[in-house]
Design a protein around this motif. Structure first.
Motif: not given
Length: 313
Positions: A177, A181, A183, A185-186
Motif C-alpha cells: 500500500r 496508489q 484505492s 475502497r475500489h
C-alpha cells in the motif's frame, strides 16, 4: 448488494460443486486453497492503516476480553457443543476448528457499523484477533482435538502454515500500500476477499462431493443446533463482559460482533492442511458461518431499534 454477495455466492458455489464437481476437484489437486487464504490476507493488509487504530482508553481491556472469549474460551465451548450433540468425529472436528479460529475479516465490522457501533474499533479487534490467533491456534487446537481422538496434530507445522498464509501476506499487503496508489475502497478490492472465500468453498465441496452426498438430514440438523449453541454461548459471554467492565455502547458493540464471530477462510485453510477428507467437517464450518450471519444480522437490527432507549447497563 454487497451484503448479499457472500451468502448468495456460497449457495451458488455449493450448487455448482454438487452438480459439477470435476473442475473444483482438479483445482484442489493443484493446491489452490492456501493461495486463496493468502490473497484474502494480502488484501486485508492492503486495506489496513495502523495509524487509524484508536489505541487508548478501555480499548486494551476490550482487546483482552476479546482474546479470552474468541481465542481461548471458544475452542472448549466448541468441544462442549460437539459433545452435547454427540456429533461424529468429522463433524466435531469441523465445529472445533471453527471455534478455534479468530474473527471474521469483514462481516463483524459491517454488522458493528449497522448496529451503531464503532467500526474503527471493530477493525482493530479483528486485526488483533487474527494476528494473535496465528500463535494460539497451533497449540490450543491439538489439545482440544485430542479429546475427539482421531487426529495426531503437531503444532509446529500448523504454526508455520499460519505464518505463511496469514501473517506474511498481511505484512506484505501493508507494505504494498505504501508503493501503490490503488484505492483500498475500489470495488475489486472490496469483492476480492469474498470471491476467494466463495472459490475456496467451491473447490473444497467439489473435492468432497462424494462424502457430502452421504450426509443425513439428522446430522445436518444436529450440526446446525451445535453451531447455534456455540455462537449463542459466545454472544452470552460478550453480554456478561459488559457487566464486568462497563465499556461504552459503541465499543461494546465492536466487541460483540467480533469476539462472537469466526472466519471461514482460515478454518478451511486449516482443514486443507490436515491432508484428509474434509467433506463433513467443511459442512460444519459452512453451517456455522451461515448461522452466525443470520443470528447477527437479526441481532444488529434489534440493536438499531433499541439504540434510542436509555442505556441502563
Amino acid at each position: 448488494m454487497s451484503g448479499y454477495f457472500l451468502p448468495i455466492g456460497l449457495v451458488v458455489a455449493f450448487l455448482i460443486a454438487w452438480f459439477l464437481p470435476e473442475p473444483g476437484s482438479a483445482l484442489q489437486q493443484m493446491g489452490i486453497i492456501p493461495w486463496m487464504v493468502v490473497t484474502i490476507f494480502l488484501v486485508n493488509g492492503y486495506q489496513t492503516v495502523l495509524s487509524q487504530m484508536p489505541l487508548s482508553g478501555k480499548l486494551w481491556t476490550t482487546a483482552i476480553v476479546a482474546i479470552l472469549i474468541n481465542l481461548l474460551i471458544s475452542p472448549f465451548l466448541g468441544l462442549a457443543a460437539a459433545s452435547l450433540l454427540a456429533l461424529p468425529s468429522a463433524a466435531a472436528i469441523g465445529l472445533i476448528i471453527t471455534a478455534t479460529v479468530p474473527s471474521t475479516l469483514s462481516s463483524g465490522i459491517v454488522l458493528t457499523q449497522l448496529a451503531g457501533g464503532d467500526g474503527i474499533k471493530a477493525l482493530f479487534l479483528t486485526i488483533l484477533l487474527n494476528l494473535v490467533g496465528i500463535f494460539t491456534i497451533p497449540f490450543i487446537l491439538p489439545a482440544v482435538l485430542d479429546n475427539v481422538g482421531t487426529l495426531d496434530l503437531s503444532p509446529w507445522p500448523l504454526l508455520k502454515q499460519l505464518l505463511l498464509i496469514v501473517l506474511l501476506p498481511f505484512v506484505i499487503g501493508m507494505l504494498v500500500r505504501r508503493m501503490l496508489q490503488f484505492s483500498p475502497r475500489h470495488w475489486l478490492i472490496r469483492y476480492l476477499p469474498s470471491s476467494c472465500v466463495i472459490t475456496t468453498v467451491w473447490i473444497s465441496i467439489s473435492a468432497s462431493s462424494e462424502t457430502l452426498r452421504e450426509i443425513s438430514l439428522l446430522l445436518i440438523v444436529n450440526i446446525t443446533i451445535a453451531a447455534l449453541l456455540l455462537h449463542g454461548a459466545l454472544i452470552a459471554l460478550c453480554l456478561a463482559s459488559r457487566r464486568l467492565y462497563h465499556p461504552d455502547r459503541a465499543e461494546w458493540l465492536a466487541l460483540l460482533f467480533t469476539a462472537s464471530q469466526k472466519t471461514l477462510p482460515v478454518a478451511i485453510g486449516i482443514l486443507a492442511a490436515l491432508n484428509q477428507p474434509i467433506g463433513v467437517a467443511l459442512v460444519a464450518c459452512i453451517l456455522f458461518h451461515f448461522m452466525q450471519l443470520l443470528v447477527d444480522s437479526l441481532l444488529a437490527a434489534r440493536l438499531v431499534r433499541s439504540a434510542a432507549e436509555p442505556d441502563t447497563a
